[in-house]
Design a protein around this motif. Structure first.
Motif, short mmCIF file in Angstrom:
data_model
loop_
_atom_site.label_atom_id
_atom_site.label_comp_id
_atom_site.label_asym_id
_atom_site.label_seq_id
_atom_site.Cartn_x
_atom_site.Cartn_y
_atom_site.Cartn_z
N SER A 167 8.87 2.34 -11.31
CA SER A 167 8.31 1.19 -10.13
C SER A 167 9.36 0.41 -9.17
O SER A 167 9.17 0.40 -8.12
N GLU A 168 9.79 -0.13 -10.14
CA GLU A 168 11.12 -0.74 -8.96
C GLU A 168 11.58 -0.29 -8.45
O GLU A 168 12.57 -1.04 -7.25
N TYR A 169 12.61 0.63 -8.74
CA TYR A 169 13.48 1.62 -8.04
C TYR A 169 12.18 2.39 -6.94
O TYR A 169 13.72 2.16 -5.75
N ILE A 170 11.09 2.52 -6.84
CA ILE A 170 10.92 2.84 -6.14
C ILE A 170 10.48 1.70 -4.33
O ILE A 170 11.01 2.52 -3.59
N GLN A 205 1.09 -0.70 0.28
CA GLN A 205 -0.07 -0.06 0.22
C GLN A 205 1.37 0.94 -0.39
O GLN A 205 0.64 2.46 -0.30
N LEU A 206 1.99 1.37 0.89
CA LEU A 206 2.76 2.34 1.00
C LEU A 206 3.74 2.30 -0.61
O LEU A 206 3.79 4.10 -0.73
N ILE A 207 3.96 1.41 -1.19
CA ILE A 207 4.75 1.50 -2.60
C ILE A 207 3.28 2.32 -3.57
O ILE A 207 4.25 2.95 -4.07
N SER A 208 2.30 1.77 -3.49
CA SER A 208 1.15 2.43 -4.53
C SER A 208 0.98 3.76 -4.16
O SER A 208 0.97 4.67 -5.18
N GLU A 209 1.44 4.42 -2.99
CA GLU A 209 0.65 5.57 -2.48
C GLU A 209 1.71 6.64 -2.75
O GLU A 209 1.82 7.37 -3.35
N VAL A 210 3.13 5.98 -2.80
CA VAL A 210 4.42 6.94 -3.25
C VAL A 210 4.37 6.76 -4.86
O VAL A 210 4.65 8.14 -5.85
N GLU A 211 4.23 5.63 -5.68
CA GLU A 211 4.05 6.03 -7.62
C GLU A 211 3.14 6.50 -7.10
O GLU A 211 3.75 7.56 -8.26
N ARG A 230 1.63 8.86 -5.99
CA ARG A 230 2.48 10.98 -5.53
C ARG A 230 2.87 11.09 -6.76
O ARG A 230 3.09 12.51 -7.23
N LEU A 231 4.07 10.15 -7.04
CA LEU A 231 4.91 10.61 -8.53
C LEU A 231 4.56 10.42 -9.13
O LEU A 231 5.13 11.12 -10.08
N ARG A 232 3.51 9.58 -9.94
CA ARG A 232 3.18 9.82 -10.95
C ARG A 232 2.35 11.62 -11.45
O ARG A 232 2.03 11.88 -12.53
N CYS A 233 1.69 11.78 -10.29
CA CYS A 233 1.49 12.75 -10.25
C CYS A 233 1.76 14.32 -10.74
O CYS A 233 1.90 14.85 -10.77
N GLU A 234 3.07 13.91 -9.28
CA GLU A 234 3.74 15.23 -9.43
C GLU A 234 5.31 15.75 -10.28
O GLU A 234 5.44 16.63 -10.72
N VAL A 235 5.09 13.93 -11.12
CA VAL A 235 6.47 14.21 -12.20
C VAL A 235 5.85 13.17 -12.72
O VAL A 235 6.73 12.34 -12.61
N ALA A 278 11.65 14.26 -6.96
CA ALA A 278 11.11 13.00 -6.57
C ALA A 278 11.26 11.97 -5.15
O ALA A 278 10.61 11.07 -4.19
N PHE A 279 12.51 12.67 -5.06
CA PHE A 279 13.20 12.09 -3.82
C PHE A 279 12.76 12.37 -2.31
O PHE A 279 12.60 11.76 -1.39
N ARG A 280 12.41 13.73 -2.99
CA ARG A 280 11.69 14.83 -1.56
C ARG A 280 10.35 14.22 -1.78
O ARG A 280 10.13 13.77 -0.13
N LEU A 281 9.65 14.17 -3.02
CA LEU A 281 8.09 13.40 -2.49
C LEU A 281 8.21 12.39 -1.86
O LEU A 281 7.18 12.03 -1.15
N GLY A 282 9.03 11.69 -2.22
CA GLY A 282 8.53 10.05 -1.95
C GLY A 282 9.52 10.10 -0.08
O GLY A 282 8.64 9.31 0.79
N GLN A 283 10.71 10.58 -0.51
CA GLN A 283 10.99 10.79 1.81
C GLN A 283 9.55 11.60 2.76
O GLN A 283 9.57 11.13 3.77
#
Length: 731
Positions: free
Chosen positions: A47-50, A22-28, A30-35, A96-101
């Protein structure tokens, strides 16, 4: 306290690990929307890197490792460099690093209060997490920036190297097709899997016609990674692109474009075969117009397929730079091709299209332009029939190449024919021709505004060489003079080849220096070879070696003069000669006693009747009785003029060749002139009558005396104009 904080953080990470998907999906999300740029390239595997980053962080926290001390996944710097290869900005990666953090930190901060009710412990754990998260992001960002910059530097160095290599490899010749193929070869070797180059047919023709609608293009180059490509458009084939197609838009707007293809077949149709597009899985293309000096010449298309990285904006810039260099090289080749074709057309139009009919020599001649770099020059040859069944043989060479040299050649050839028409001896003709060259040089040194060119020594000077020979088939004598020209060769009937030893004359255009003539005897069947220096001189041997090779070539037996020409050219010249070549071969003939009759006449009026009687008798022997009346009348007028106005000795000669020629010679140098007599004048009608009864007439001067000659045409009809002459009584 520290151990309690570490334990609390570890428990929170363990609890969050249970919901890692669920966490990976949420980060992905967010990044798809922002970056969104991170997902434009599927091969980037974002997605693999996330997932790897989140797994590494949670595992480290569970083990009690401080967040700031957790090492990122091992291939992380390389992955960041890979993103640089796709052209993704470094700012997008850092964001992307900051958003994922932020997402991970928020979920950790939500999980910690569920594990304890101690607000002080929660606060300490939160402070430790925030501090560690910032340190982790700073560390991976620093490594990412370094990797990103290293990759950018490598790409920039590679780009500069390619541009530099393009300047070396593209445009090595002035051939349009080869230049375009050099562009395709370079691009396919370094950054494209398939390359096509199309040039506008209107620009290749450059005939002033407007461009067709739709635009008509010619496929001049293609290169593919497939082993045996079978293009839908064959090399040199004419084709069109539909309006609205990407190549068509590039030609119209002059703007390059980058395209990422979802369906590979349709966008590349017409550029590569559909079967090949499907097999190679074309996924991206660059369309770059070829523009130079304000004109669009064509379009180049670059394709990537299969496992190759998709094109990005940096690749588009690189393609533009290479295409710009190639366009200039293509334009140079195109301009040279048109200029050379124009000069060659001018040169060939100024050379004799066919040898004029004459009986003095059998002739074969050739003109070969130089190779592509040198172009058309000013070499020429000519065969000019002269009076008395003689013939003039001319070979000349104007210094330089191009249209200017060809035009100068045409002017000199015209001048030579004009001077030959007045029967000047070879040395005197070259003197007059030298004056013509001096006048042409003076004209060339004046610009269009009438002001002298500053560097007249280089812009205005015209140089040329010439060899002029006159062969007489009756005496078998040949008189030659040369102006800075190479010596001619003579092949005797026994096969011996010799260079004629002629006086050296200065090149044309120097002025003030004399020319000398030499006379040699050429028995019937002798072969006289005239040529320009381009036949003898080459980069791989000097002129002496060239003369030796020429001797060998001329000595070889051949079925005809044309075959001898081909033998000489094949033996002497490489495939692309450095200089243009003119070659003139003449095999001598002879007019024997059965075709020539000569009488010495007394300088008295009574000799006229005897001359008419001799002419009538000789025409009967030759079977030319139908010419009797006209010939007797012409001879009467010419002999009467010689007796009245000339000096003895007086000689009458008839020549039966292709036409009937009458010649009267005397020792006087006074030239007779045609004039119109008054009604009541008794004289003054002789030459006018001769002009009306003959095809040509004229005067030629010798060292001592002159000869007045007249050539009777095929028709023996008495001209009506002669009957209408003032004072002429037909009864």
């Amino acid at each position: 306290m520290d151990s309690a904080v570490d334990g609390l953080v570890s428990q929170a990470a363990r609890g969050l690990h249970l919901r890692v998907a669920q966490l990976i999906s949420e980060v992905e999300q967010r990044l798809r929307c922002e970056v969104p740029a991170l997902w434009e390239y599927p091969d980037a595997r974002t997605s693999e890197y996330i997932a790897e980053h989140i797994g590494t962080i949670l595992n480290g926290l569970e083990d009690g490792t401080r967040l700031g001390a957790i090492d990122p996944p091992a291939p992380e710097p390389g992955r960041t460099g890979q993103l640089a290869q796709y052209g993704i900005p470094v700012g997008a990666v850092l964001r992307a690093f900051r958003l994922g953090q932020g997402v991970i930190l928020d979920r950790m901060l939500e999980e910690i209060p569920r594990r304890t009710n101690d607000p002080e412990l929660v606060g300490a754990a939160a402070r430790k997490l925030i501090e560690g998260a910032n340190a982790y992001v700073d560390r991976i960002s620093e490594r990412g920036v370094v990797a990103f910059q290293e990759e950018r530097d490598r790409r920039m160095q590679r780009r500069l190297s390619m541009v530099q290599e393009a300047g070396v490899r593209i445009g090595t010749t002035l051939d349009i097709t080869r230049t375009a193929q050099e562009l395709a070869d370079l691009a396919a070797e370094y950054f494209a899997d398939i390359v096509t180059v199309d040039l506008l047919d209107s620009e290749l023709r450059r005939d002033g016609a407007p461009a067709e609608d739709p635009l008509l293009l010619r496929r001049v180059a293609r290169r593919s990674v497939s082993e045996e490509p079978s293009a839908s458009v064959a090399p040199q084939q004419l084709h069109t692109y539909p309006k609205g197609a990407r190549p068509y838009r590039a030609l119209i707007t002059g703007q390059p474009s980058l395209h990422l293809l979802d369906m590979p077949d349709e966008p590349v149709r017409g550029s590569i075969p559909e079967s090949e597009a499907g097999a190679l899985r074309v996924h991206s293309m660059l369309v770059v117009p070829l523009s130079a000096r304000g004109a669009t010449l064509g379009v180049a298309q670059f394709f990537r397929c299969g496992a190759s990285l998709q094109f990005n904006d940096d690749d588009l810039l690189l393609a533009q730079e290479i295409a710009a260099r190639a366009a200039v090289a293509v334009d140079n080749a195109r301009r040279y091709t048109h200029a050379r074709a124009t000069a060659l057309a001018l040169q060939r139009s100024l050379l004799p299209r066919r040898v004029p009919p004459q009986s003095a020599v059998d002739v074969a001649c050739r003109y070969l332009p130089a190779g592509a770099r040198s172009g058309v020059g000013g070499d020429w040859y000519d065969v000019i029939p002269l009076s008395g069944a003689r013939v003039a043989l001319v070979v000349g060479d104007v210094v330089g190449h191009g249209i200017r040299a060809a035009a100068t050649m045409g002017r000199l050839r015209t001048a030579v024919r004009t001077l030959a028409d007045i029967d000047l001896p070879p040395d005197e003709l070259l003197t007059r021709l030298d004056d013509v060259v001096l006048r042409l040089s003076a004209e060339a040194s004046i610009d269009t505004d009438g002001e002298a060119v500053e560097d007249a020594g280089t812009e205005g000077d015209i140089g040329a060489t010439c060899l002029y020979a006159v062969y007489d088939p009756i005496s078998h004598r040949c008189t030659l003079a040369r102006a800075g020209h190479v010596l001619p060769s003579v092949v005797t009937r026994d096969g011996t080849v010799d260079l004629l030893d002629l006086p050296a004359g200065p090149p044309l255009g120097l002025g003030g220096l004399p020319f000398e003539a030499a006379e040699v005897e050429l028995p019937e069947g002798s072969l006289l070879a005239l040529y320009t220096d381009g036949l003898l001189e080459a980069r791989d041997h000097d002129i002496d070696a060239g003369v030796a090779r020429l001797r060998d070539a001329l000595a070889r037996p051949a079925a005809s003069l044309d075959a001898t020409c081909e033998t000489v050219l094949d033996a002497m010249l490489p495939e692309r000669p450095d200089d243009d070549v003119a070659l003139l071969l003449a095999r001598t003939r002879a007019l024997g006693a059965r075709q020539v009759a000569t009488w010495d006449l007394n300088a008295e009026p009574a000799a006229v009747a005897g001359a008419r009687s001799n002419v009538s008798e000789q025409l009967s022997i030759w079977g030319l009785e139908e010419f009797g009346f006209t010939a007797e009348l012409v001879v009467s007028e010419l002999v009467t003029n010689a007796i009245r106005y000339g000096r003895p000795p007086i000689r009458l000669r008839l020549i039966h060749d292709r036409t009937l020629m009458c010649e009267v010679s005397d020792a006087s140098s006074t030239t007779p002139h045609q004039r119109r007599a008054r009604v009541f004048e008794e004289g003054g009608r002789g030459l006018l009558l001769v002009a009306q009864l003959t095809r040509h007439w004229g005067t030629r001067h010798a060292r001592r005396g002159k000869t007045v000659w007249a050539e009777l045409g095929e028709s023996v009809a008495f001209p009506q104009l002669a009957l209408a002459l003032p004072g002429w009584d037909s009864g």
